[in-house]
Enzyme design. Structure first.
Site, PDB file in Angstrom:
ATOM      1  N   CYS A   1     -23.369  31.853 -40.020  1.00 25.12           N
ATOM      2  CA  CYS A   1     -22.865  32.478 -38.782  1.00 25.12           C
ATOM      3  C   CYS A   1     -23.759  33.636 -38.339  1.00 25.12           C
ATOM      4  O   CYS A   1     -24.894  33.418 -37.979  1.00 25.12           O
ATOM      5  CB  CYS A   1     -21.406  32.909 -38.946  1.00 25.12           C
TER       6      CYS A   1
ATOM      7  N   HIS B   1     -19.198  27.803 -40.189  1.00 27.49           N
ATOM      8  CA  HIS B   1     -18.741  28.349 -41.465  1.00 27.49           C
ATOM      9  C   HIS B   1     -18.441  27.223 -42.455  1.00 27.49           C
ATOM     10  O   HIS B   1     -17.361  26.654 -42.410  1.00 27.49           O
ATOM     11  CB  HIS B   1     -17.464  29.170 -41.255  1.00 27.49           C
TER      12      HIS B   1
ATOM     13  N   GLU C   1     -17.632  27.497 -45.468  1.00 27.57           N
ATOM     14  CA  GLU C   1     -16.518  27.923 -46.339  1.00 27.57           C
ATOM     15  C   GLU C   1     -15.167  27.731 -45.655  1.00 27.57           C
ATOM     16  O   GLU C   1     -14.129  27.863 -46.290  1.00 27.57           O
ATOM     17  CB  GLU C   1     -16.728  29.383 -46.777  1.00 27.57           C
TER      18      GLU C   1
END
Lengths: 203, 259
Positions: free
Chosen positions: A79, A181, A183
């Site tokens: 990001c 992202h 994650e």
């Protein structure tokens, strides 16, 4: 050990939780020796480029990251971490780290909602070890108002459409960086983190 | 192509998921962490947890719930309810939430939006707004009034004006709940959603009234919502996330495929 670079930019714990879910050891740190000594470095972050760069410089992390990249340590930007590895950002006209040639640009006003928020596709332009086994239909979670634009097309691994087509994954040598992202992108996102943990930094 | 998001809402009271109709008569329906895991496995795009606990002990339980959710699911989730300060935000974000939703607290103290956005970024701050249809007047030109305290207190504020102001203050998203439609399962308030969605440049989540997949189609196509909040239709087992997504996909609406 994977070092998650702490420059006080947003939710670093979500990255470390995803890694620990995968059975990987990581540490959120701003200590120079820990970052230099790590097997791998993750450079995440959300927020504004200007403030992020200010903190990075205050902590002396700019030179450390340069050294990490020079040593060939596998490096993953996420990001904001993908934008501030470029030369500069239009966000507050900020001079950035210059690890990959290019600049972060603001999305043009095309009547679409800004930020670009939600799940979107990526189109892989070439294979990269960190994207091994990723399903072509998979979508990833984005939230950003600026996007990376590299000087060299060769640095673009994948692109995404949102009014314009932008580089959503960039890479150069031991650096790979995702605008989305991983994650927060479900199982396919975790796969990217897992692949990164096995990657030797060579394409 | 950017997908329309389907967000499951879990109301949490004293650490248990609960479901009420128009903010009255709540019943416990399960453990929020287990429910979050189930929806994550089914391919939901995002989750929202509203803490409807009143007590301080309940707040601590909520932080623990957020922590356990964050260790088990790897999609974005937001937390709302009872967040009154940037310290409250910090606790919840540290526990692993992606976003914070502020509702009544922002109406009473709009600065909390700008302070939160400055500290954590706009993408972290969701304005939760409860609105009720009223007669159009000089004070309420849109015909939708902002209400707080779960729909009990009328604020004399125009919903459209408040949405625009919240965007200016730095909110990254608006979750728009129709008090009239909430809990009815008769469909979203399309007029209200369309009005707000077309007037702000940040994403709008429609909330309140979803009972079947057709309702999501309506709010995406007719009202231009960027995301739709659902609760009863999945909590009670009427539909699964894959069923809803498959319906929407067949209708030509971009949704994230469950892989």
């Amino acid at each position: 050990m994977i070092a998650i670079v702490n420059y006080e930019a947003g939710n670093l714990t979500s990255v470390s939780r995803a890694l620990s879910h995968l059975g990987l050891v990581s540490k959120i740190t701003d200590k120079h020796d820990e970052i230099l000594g790590a097997d791998r470095v993750i450079f995440p972050g959300v927020g504004a480029a200007g403030k992020a760069m200010q903190i990075i410089k205050e902590k002396g992390l700019d030179n450390i990251l340069l050294e990490v990249v020079k040593r060939g340590t596998p490096f993953l930007g996420i990001c904001l971490g993908t934008q501030i590895i470029l030369d500069e950002s239009e966000e507050g006209n900020t001079e950035c780290l210059g690890l990959i040639k290019g600049k972060a640009r603001r999305f043009p006003n095309l009547g679409l909602k800004i930020p670009h928020m939600g799940w979107n596709n990526i189109e892989l332009l070439r294979m990269h070890p960190v994207f091994k086994g990723i399903d072509g239909r998979a979508q990833f979670y984005f939230v950003h108002s600026f996007y990376p634009e590299t000087q060299d097309n060769k640095s673009v691994v994948a692109r995404t459409d949102y009014g314009i087509t932008f580089a959503s994954v960039i890479a150069n040598g031991n650096i790979v960086a995702t605008q989305f992202h991983p994650e927060k992108s479900g199982k396919e996102g975790l796969k990217i983190l897992y692949n990164f943990s096995k990657w030797d930094g060579m394409e | 192509m950017l997908s329309k998001r389907i967000i499951v809402c879990l109301d949490v009271r004293d650490g248990k998921t609960t479901k009420g109709i128009r903010f009255k008569g709540n019943v416990d329906i399960g453990d929020p962490v287990e429910m979050a895991k189930k929806y994550y496995e089914q391919g939901v795009d995002e989750l929202v947890f509203y803490d409807i606990t009143a007590s301080a002990e309940g707040r601590d339980i909520m932080v623990d719930v957020v922590d356990r959710v964050a260790r088990n699911i790897f999609i974005p989730f937001s937390v709302g309810g009872g967040i009154r300060s940037t310290q409250d935000m910090h606790r919840i974000l540290d526990a692993g939430a992606e976003k914070i939703s502020v509702n009544s607290a922002a109406v009473l103290n709009p600065k909390i939006i700008s302070e939160g956005a400055a500290l954590f970024g706009s993408q972290c701050i969701v304005l939760g707004m409860d609105a009720k249809k009223v007669h159009k007047s000089e004070r309420i030109p849109s015909g939708y009034e902002v209400v707080i305290n779960g729909g009990r207190t009328y604020m004399g504020m125009d919903a459209l004006e408040w949405a625009k102001r919240a965007e200016d203050l730095g909110a990254g998203e608006i979750c728009l709940n129709s008090i009239d439609a909430d809990g009815t399962t008769d469909g979203y308030e399309l007029e209200l959603t369309g009005l707000i969605s077309s007037s702000v440049s940040i994403p709008v989540i429609a909330s309140g009234g979803a009972g079947k997949p057709e309702h999501l189609k309506e709010v995406f196509v007719e009202a231009g919502a960027d995301a739709a909040l659902i609760a009863s239709m999945v909590h009670y087992g009427w539909y699964t996330i894959p069923q809803i997504k498959s319906f929407l996909k067949d209708q030509g609406i971009p949704v994230r495929e469950v892989i």
